[in-house]
Design a protein around this motif. Structure first.
Motif, PDB file in Angstrom:
ATOM      1  N   LEU A 155     -26.370  23.973 -53.156  1.00  0.00           N
ATOM      2  CA  LEU A 155     -25.563  25.068 -52.609  1.00  0.00           C
ATOM      3  C   LEU A 155     -24.473  25.456 -53.602  1.00  0.00           C
ATOM      4  O   LEU A 155     -23.967  24.622 -54.347  1.00  0.00           O
ATOM      5  CB  LEU A 155     -24.888  24.642 -51.308  1.00  0.00           C
ATOM      6  CG  LEU A 155     -25.783  24.194 -50.152  1.00  0.00           C
ATOM      7  CD1 LEU A 155     -24.927  23.858 -48.938  1.00  0.00           C
ATOM      8  CD2 LEU A 155     -26.788  25.294 -49.796  1.00  0.00           C
ATOM      9  N   GLU A 156     -24.126  26.712 -53.568  1.00  0.00           N
ATOM     10  CA  GLU A 156     -22.928  27.155 -54.261  1.00  0.00           C
ATOM     11  C   GLU A 156     -21.997  27.747 -53.212  1.00  0.00           C
ATOM     12  O   GLU A 156     -22.366  28.698 -52.513  1.00  0.00           O
ATOM     13  CB  GLU A 156     -23.272  28.204 -55.316  1.00  0.00           C
ATOM     14  CG  GLU A 156     -22.039  28.647 -56.080  1.00  0.00           C
ATOM     15  CD  GLU A 156     -22.384  29.683 -57.136  1.00  0.00           C
ATOM     16  OE1 GLU A 156     -22.624  29.288 -58.287  1.00  0.00           O
ATOM     17  OE2 GLU A 156     -22.432  30.887 -56.799  1.00  0.00           O
ATOM     18  N   LYS A 214     -18.393  32.629 -49.208  1.00  0.00           N
ATOM     19  CA  LYS A 214     -19.826  32.847 -49.411  1.00  0.00           C
ATOM     20  C   LYS A 214     -20.478  31.504 -49.696  1.00  0.00           C
ATOM     21  O   LYS A 214     -19.919  30.668 -50.411  1.00  0.00           O
ATOM     22  CB  LYS A 214     -20.031  33.765 -50.618  1.00  0.00           C
ATOM     23  CG  LYS A 214     -21.461  34.254 -50.791  1.00  0.00           C
ATOM     24  CD  LYS A 214     -21.521  35.220 -51.968  1.00  0.00           C
ATOM     25  CE  LYS A 214     -22.923  35.775 -52.163  1.00  0.00           C
ATOM     26  NZ  LYS A 214     -22.971  36.637 -53.360  1.00  0.00           N
ATOM     27  N   VAL A 215     -21.674  31.313 -49.129  1.00  0.00           N
ATOM     28  CA  VAL A 215     -22.459  30.144 -49.518  1.00  0.00           C
ATOM     29  C   VAL A 215     -23.845  30.630 -49.918  1.00  0.00           C
ATOM     30  O   VAL A 215     -24.412  31.504 -49.264  1.00  0.00           O
ATOM     31  CB  VAL A 215     -22.536  29.094 -48.381  1.00  0.00           C
ATOM     32  CG1 VAL A 215     -23.137  29.661 -47.115  1.00  0.00           C
ATOM     33  CG2 VAL A 215     -23.335  27.876 -48.836  1.00  0.00           C
ATOM     34  N   THR A 216     -24.324  30.092 -51.048  1.00  0.00           N
ATOM     35  CA  THR A 216     -25.641  30.496 -51.538  1.00  0.00           C
ATOM     36  C   THR A 216     -26.515  29.264 -51.710  1.00  0.00           C
ATOM     37  O   THR A 216     -26.067  28.265 -52.272  1.00  0.00           O
ATOM     38  CB  THR A 216     -25.491  31.196 -52.908  1.00  0.00           C
ATOM     39  OG1 THR A 216     -24.547  32.269 -52.769  1.00  0.00           O
ATOM     40  CG2 THR A 216     -26.824  31.744 -53.400  1.00  0.00           C
ATOM     41  N   ASN A 217     -27.727  29.345 -51.209  1.00  0.00           N
ATOM     42  CA  ASN A 217     -28.700  28.297 -51.497  1.00  0.00           C
ATOM     43  C   ASN A 217     -29.333  28.654 -52.830  1.00  0.00           C
ATOM     44  O   ASN A 217     -30.097  29.616 -52.941  1.00  0.00           O
ATOM     45  CB  ASN A 217     -29.742  28.230 -50.384  1.00  0.00           C
ATOM     46  CG  ASN A 217     -30.638  27.020 -50.554  1.00  0.00           C
ATOM     47  OD1 ASN A 217     -31.095  26.744 -51.672  1.00  0.00           O
ATOM     48  ND2 ASN A 217     -30.878  26.299 -49.469  1.00  0.00           N
ATOM     49  N   LYS A 264     -30.860  32.503 -51.056  1.00  0.00           N
ATOM     50  CA  LYS A 264     -30.354  32.969 -49.761  1.00  0.00           C
ATOM     51  C   LYS A 264     -28.827  32.813 -49.720  1.00  0.00           C
ATOM     52  O   LYS A 264     -28.300  31.814 -50.211  1.00  0.00           O
ATOM     53  CB  LYS A 264     -30.975  32.027 -48.734  1.00  0.00           C
ATOM     54  CG  LYS A 264     -31.018  32.436 -47.319  1.00  0.00           C
ATOM     55  CD  LYS A 264     -32.019  31.457 -46.627  1.00  0.00           C
ATOM     56  CE  LYS A 264     -31.595  31.156 -45.200  1.00  0.00           C
ATOM     57  NZ  LYS A 264     -32.546  30.178 -44.586  1.00  0.00           N
ATOM     58  N   SER A 265     -28.128  33.760 -49.102  1.00  0.00           N
ATOM     59  CA  SER A 265     -26.685  33.539 -48.982  1.00  0.00           C
ATOM     60  C   SER A 265     -26.091  34.065 -47.681  1.00  0.00           C
ATOM     61  O   SER A 265     -26.682  34.911 -47.010  1.00  0.00           O
ATOM     62  CB  SER A 265     -25.954  34.108 -50.201  1.00  0.00           C
ATOM     63  OG  SER A 265     -25.913  35.504 -50.097  1.00  0.00           O
ATOM     64  N   LYS A 266     -24.935  33.551 -47.340  1.00  0.00           N
ATOM     65  CA  LYS A 266     -24.222  33.903 -46.108  1.00  0.00           C
ATOM     66  C   LYS A 266     -22.790  34.242 -46.478  1.00  0.00           C
ATOM     67  O   LYS A 266     -22.225  33.598 -47.349  1.00  0.00           O
ATOM     68  CB  LYS A 266     -24.161  32.690 -45.152  1.00  0.00           C
ATOM     69  CG  LYS A 266     -25.489  32.027 -44.888  1.00  0.00           C
ATOM     70  CD  LYS A 266     -26.291  32.838 -43.912  1.00  0.00           C
ATOM     71  CE  LYS A 266     -27.662  32.193 -43.669  1.00  0.00           C
ATOM     72  NZ  LYS A 266     -28.472  33.023 -42.760  1.00  0.00           N
ATOM     73  N   ASP A 267     -22.219  35.205 -45.773  1.00  0.00           N
ATOM     74  CA  ASP A 267     -20.837  35.519 -46.146  1.00  0.00           C
ATOM     75  C   ASP A 267     -19.873  35.828 -45.018  1.00  0.00           C
ATOM     76  O   ASP A 267     -18.729  36.175 -45.288  1.00  0.00           O
ATOM     77  CB  ASP A 267     -20.800  36.596 -47.232  1.00  0.00           C
ATOM     78  CG  ASP A 267     -21.535  37.847 -46.805  1.00  0.00           C
ATOM     79  OD1 ASP A 267     -21.832  37.950 -45.597  1.00  0.00           O
ATOM     80  OD2 ASP A 267     -21.789  38.694 -47.666  1.00  0.00           O
ATOM     81  N   ILE A 318     -21.438  31.233 -42.521  1.00  0.00           N
ATOM     82  CA  ILE A 318     -21.258  30.205 -43.546  1.00  0.00           C
ATOM     83  C   ILE A 318     -21.209  28.825 -42.914  1.00  0.00           C
ATOM     84  O   ILE A 318     -21.916  27.907 -43.315  1.00  0.00           O
ATOM     85  CB  ILE A 318     -19.955  30.459 -44.354  1.00  0.00           C
ATOM     86  CG1 ILE A 318     -20.102  31.706 -45.211  1.00  0.00           C
ATOM     87  CG2 ILE A 318     -19.612  29.253 -45.210  1.00  0.00           C
ATOM     88  CD1 ILE A 318     -18.803  32.177 -45.850  1.00  0.00           C
ATOM     89  N   LYS A 327     -15.917  28.725 -57.519  1.00  0.00           N
ATOM     90  CA  LYS A 327     -17.220  28.321 -56.984  1.00  0.00           C
ATOM     91  C   LYS A 327     -17.493  26.850 -57.265  1.00  0.00           C
ATOM     92  O   LYS A 327     -17.240  26.367 -58.359  1.00  0.00           O
ATOM     93  CB  LYS A 327     -18.326  29.152 -57.635  1.00  0.00           C
ATOM     94  CG  LYS A 327     -18.276  30.619 -57.269  1.00  0.00           C
ATOM     95  CD  LYS A 327     -19.294  31.407 -58.083  1.00  0.00           C
ATOM     96  CE  LYS A 327     -19.109  32.900 -57.851  1.00  0.00           C
ATOM     97  NZ  LYS A 327     -19.896  33.691 -58.815  1.00  0.00           N
TER      98      LYS A 327
END
Lengths: 378, 378, 378, 378
Positions: C188-189, C199-202, C207-210, C215, C313
């Motif tokens: 994850l980032e 924001k989280v990104t796989n 894939k990401s959520k914001d 999140i 990040k």
């Protein structure tokens, strides 16, 4: 050819005059800077002396108002006391002076600054940390740490140091000996807003002051008249050694008493306990020279935030070296006479206290019971 | 048939006399316990009164020496001050009294103890936490929290409370008004060992005391004579409300000044800073009634350990409500006149200070540089 | 005639259903309130059940977004951990729920609120302190502390409690057993701004959520999938007794790791040390139920202020119950590769370190020297 | 003629070999000292190398048992973690090594000691503060801070440094990659007495160890096998700059988990809270090089005192980089299953909790009420 320009923190005294001459000998152009932060000094004489000794430029600036508003007031909000007893006079003057000195250095294109603080003391640190924090590329010339300088001027200083340490009576410039102070107290009313004084009134005389500088000067005057704020302490220097300090802080002593009082009156118990921890750290950092640092900046913000409701009036009597609180009032008081009175129960049910105490005792009773220990498994 | 036996903390005054009678009315056998911790009291009159009101047994015990040695001395080692200003008189008397009271209860087979502390104050908590900690199964009768009792006696107390709060002048029993105190200071020399006083000498009179009780009584006497230790504060009670307190702590005030001084003289800077954090916690716990608790026990041990080298003599002048430190000496002093002197360099190289300061500034210069932030990746 | 209206914190389960019926038996009108803070629940079934049991009104509200933004995010800024190990799940849910409950009570004109928390736990305190803080006049009905109620329902609860304590395996609802979790890590980032994730990104899946809720839900999902955040601890309850807790906090565990990392990367050393002290206090206050209190308000402000530059990040690998930091980057980084590198001296003079160390040793050498003590006088 | 004798902390590697030769070039007699504190090293090869390079004497000493008992154990009692994440490996090895080095110097009549630590790091400080504390007159030669040395060897080191920082995979010597670690957990039982482990048992294998060195080595072995204790952090160095650290502390990580658990199980809540503050300070001092200082000595005493009842057994599962607590038992447990159970009321009256909460709320309700402020006077 010049080695460059130095801005020298100049006092007008023998020490920094020697430094001025010596810096010129070493090939520097010297600009002197003398800050007025309220000390008793003949500034015009100092100007002439600096000029006559070859200063390229002479700056004499009145920092008094700035010193009170931006340094003494935040320290008052923080109830700043180092090691329970020292009320931080010089420790907060140094960053005020050095801040202006590096401004001048930048403006005049000087790459160097210099000062007359000695090599074992706190002031060198306070001075230089401020310079590095605000002018990171600056080069600092500290003659009392340079062998060619100090081996030449050493004996004389030793003598002066000796004199200072063995003749404390002369050190008191601001305060009367309490034994010789008036037999009549002065009664002051100090009004606070946001944790800083906004007005001081001499209740008997009806006289009042309301600018920061006037207020602080007046507290010094009244405190001095009654011999308030003399201390003889041993303290731990930043540099790790113990030293003896004889201080007089008449105005700050009155201010600390009054501020503590109005703060406790208007601030929630637990907030104050947290703030007290911050206060102690703040005083340590400032004593050690870190006024301009991320940590002190952070602490000043937190402390200022805690002062929003610290407002109201404190009455004090000043007499024979002592400050007595006579009373306080505030529109933001958290003191509730009804709540605390035995006369009125109102919403308070004394039975609740039984529960409170019994719950508080759960842990203590367990502790006692388990002295005759048994096994347990989880 | 008796409901059981109650040991009542009895003062000889109106309040606890009412409680005595009321407890008997409720069907209890009542044993009264009156501790002498130095208050001004006619103990024989109190005994007769208790007997005449029907006490089954009357205990009157002199706890003065124990109070000084086991309670005041450890508090002195801890420089115990609550909220910067309150020097913890009653807060340390309560556990001393209650400890003896539960001993009597156990010895006499009493399942109950009782006291006259009110339902909004701190003393009920200090009293009861001590009882629960030392006698976990005990039952406590606190009449001022029992509706049948307090609704019956309410008005009278309200009146007394009112009187107390509005006539502070009468509250000072131990201290002279500083305005009326002698115009000549007394000069004391207090000798410490392990952080507690072992001798006090009146330097002018040549008089000295060397048992704990005599020392403390003498400090109270001299402090009282010069009006030392009066305060008028607003404090935060354990129970969460603010209350006004008017205190006089002449002996403790002198002791605190002297102990702070000898401690700073003989204790390492960083050790003292840690200890100061422990001191503050200790004062809070004690104020809140936790003298007998695992945490206070732990703190007392840590603090006592810090006092091993706190020895030496402090000279003080006591005058018009103030305590002035005149000087100190100690075989365990960490003050090194040579090291601190500008006259003697010895092993100290002033150039080291330059390095010290520059390293201390690394962080500050970075902070400044990065105000014009840039990216970094790790 | 009705005794008045009660707003009951209703879960849909057996306990609070019994309370609903019992409150009606006692003559109250009952409004139920069920908050959705992300738990797995059939909310419609709960509504019907409440209605069928005679609730006068039924409130079911989605507080998930508010819970994440106003409660979980500030706790993340504070690295909130109680007693080094408990990541404060319920402790921050309670004030969120109770806050809304008293709003409903005020709006509906209800003088009473009620809940199903037991009489030895923390939740009763968290619930009720919030109610008193936000609705001081409210009356609270806590059936598990009312003898008529708990003596009637006691056995059943004992049974349930027993089941809970002796069948911990069933307690894990969100997390897989690490032994059964995937053999491939997720990477994850997490991107932070002002100390909260934005924001989280796989990284592998792209894939990401914001939004805050998305999140946090995603962190819970990924953490749960890899068995992150299970703990079995013994903790000290507010009420003074030790209890065993088995917790799963997958999302919060990931968040804590990431936040600690980006915070250390971007925050000055000394500021962080101060903040850490505040963090510890904050977690204690929140655990003990004081989310809505002057002290927590103050701490939240101070902590938020410290987060201004906490941005950047963090890359993490989530695998078999563990969170590994892979790296971090930030435009506000205080990490300076050049400064720290042995390769580049730049402005840094290693000789300064000698001075720094020698000055730091002044105190230590004195201490050693004075072990063979001598006298000193000042 | 010799300039005198230097005792050099020798590693057998390239760096300290260069230093050895260079010191001889400068005219010193060189004694090398190589401490075995458990590192993987060919000590005989190192001896030969030192001799062949001209060491006058070669000391190689096994300090492993002393390191575990006198350094790792006290750190474990203190739950020593720096900045929430670094478990203090080197920081506690340095004083152990340097202590022995100055003993050798004294015994051999050497006035000098030397080491290969670089001029920006922490180890130079830890090394030298120990030397100054234990041998105040010692002279220290730190070649990496001497321009003639570092300008000559600079590039090479820069290269090595670079290699180190950019090839972290090679840095892990003790721990397997968790991804490659066994799919079966090991289950350990660690038995504590006075807060230190006295026995570790591998529950499945029935194998156990009971000397300090064997216990710690075994924890390292099992931790290493399961990839426990790897961290990649950015930390704040003593010297004020941030640096990246990649650490592996398998044994210490297991030990910390187990000690935290048994400590919470057996220590009073408030004592532990005080101790936690001391722990944090201890870790900071040790990280910064002050193991041998009055403050660390004081803290070690206080912390040791807190450990008197920290005894019992903790069961843990070690798996894929994680440590899971399975359970704990102790004859000194303060966990009381009856007291905490909802099933049993016993002496606990739930009504007391109402009083406790209402009293705790007094302050909160006042705060709320006074938001619509009014005046007050005292």
């Amino acid at each position: 050819m010049s080695k460059g320009t130095v801005v020298l923190a100049y006092s007008g005294g023998l020490d920094t005059s020697c430094i001025l001459v010596w810096l010129k000998e070493q090939g520097y152009d010297v600009i002197t800077f003398l800050a007025n932060i309220g000390q008793d000094e003949d500034f015009e004489a100092a100007r002439k002396k600096a000029e006559s000794l070859g200063a390229k430029k002479v700056f004499i600036e009145d920092l008094r108002a700035e010193f009170v508003e931006n340094f003494i007031w935040p320290a008052a909000q923080a109830n700043a006391v180092y090691e329970d007893r020292y009320l931080l006079g010089t420790a907060i003057a140094r960053p005020c002076i050095a801040r202006r000195q590096v401004e001048i250095a930048r403006k005049e294109g000087a790459q160097f600054v210099s000062h007359g603080a000695t090599g074992k003391g706190n002031d060198q640190i306070r001075f230089e940390l401020t310079c590095y924090a605000l002018y990171p590329e600056v080069k600092i010339i500290a003659p009392w740490r340079i062998p060619e300088f100090y081996s030449r001027f050493h004996g004389r200083t030793g003598l002066m140091e000796y004199a200072q340490n063995h003749a404390p009576a002369d050190l008191y410039l601001m305060t009367k000996n309490p034994e010789d102070s008036p037999n009549d107290p002065d009664v002051l009313e100090i009004e606070f807003s946001h944790g800083v004084p906004v007005k001081v009134t001499n209740v008997k005389e009806g006289k009042s002051k309301d600018s920061p500088l006037d207020i602080f000067s007046y507290l010094n005057e009244i405190g001095g008249k009654h011999g308030v704020g003399r201390t003889d302490i041993v303290e731990n220097r930043a540099i790790g050694m113990k030293s003896r300090g004889i201080y007089e802080t008449p105005g700050t002593t009155i201010l600390l008493s009054a501020h503590l009082d109005i703060e406790t009156f208007t601030m929630d118990k637990e907030v104050r306990q947290i703030k007290r921890g911050l206060d102690i750290k703040f005083a340590e950092f400032v004593y050690n020279g870190f006024w301009y640092s991320p940590e002190c900046e952070f602490l000043r913000h937190c402390i200022a935030m805690s002062q929003v409701n610290v407002e109201g009036k404190v009455q004090l009597s000043i007499f024979k070296g002592q400050v007595y609180i006579l009373g306080r009032e505030s529109p933001k008081s958290l003191y509730n006479e009804e709540l605390v009175s035995m006369d009125v129960l109102g919403d308070y049910d004394p039975c609740d206290a039984s529960g409170f105490i019994r719950i508080s005792a759960v842990r203590l009773r367990e502790h006692h019971r388990l002295q005759g220990y048994h096994g347990a498994k989880q």
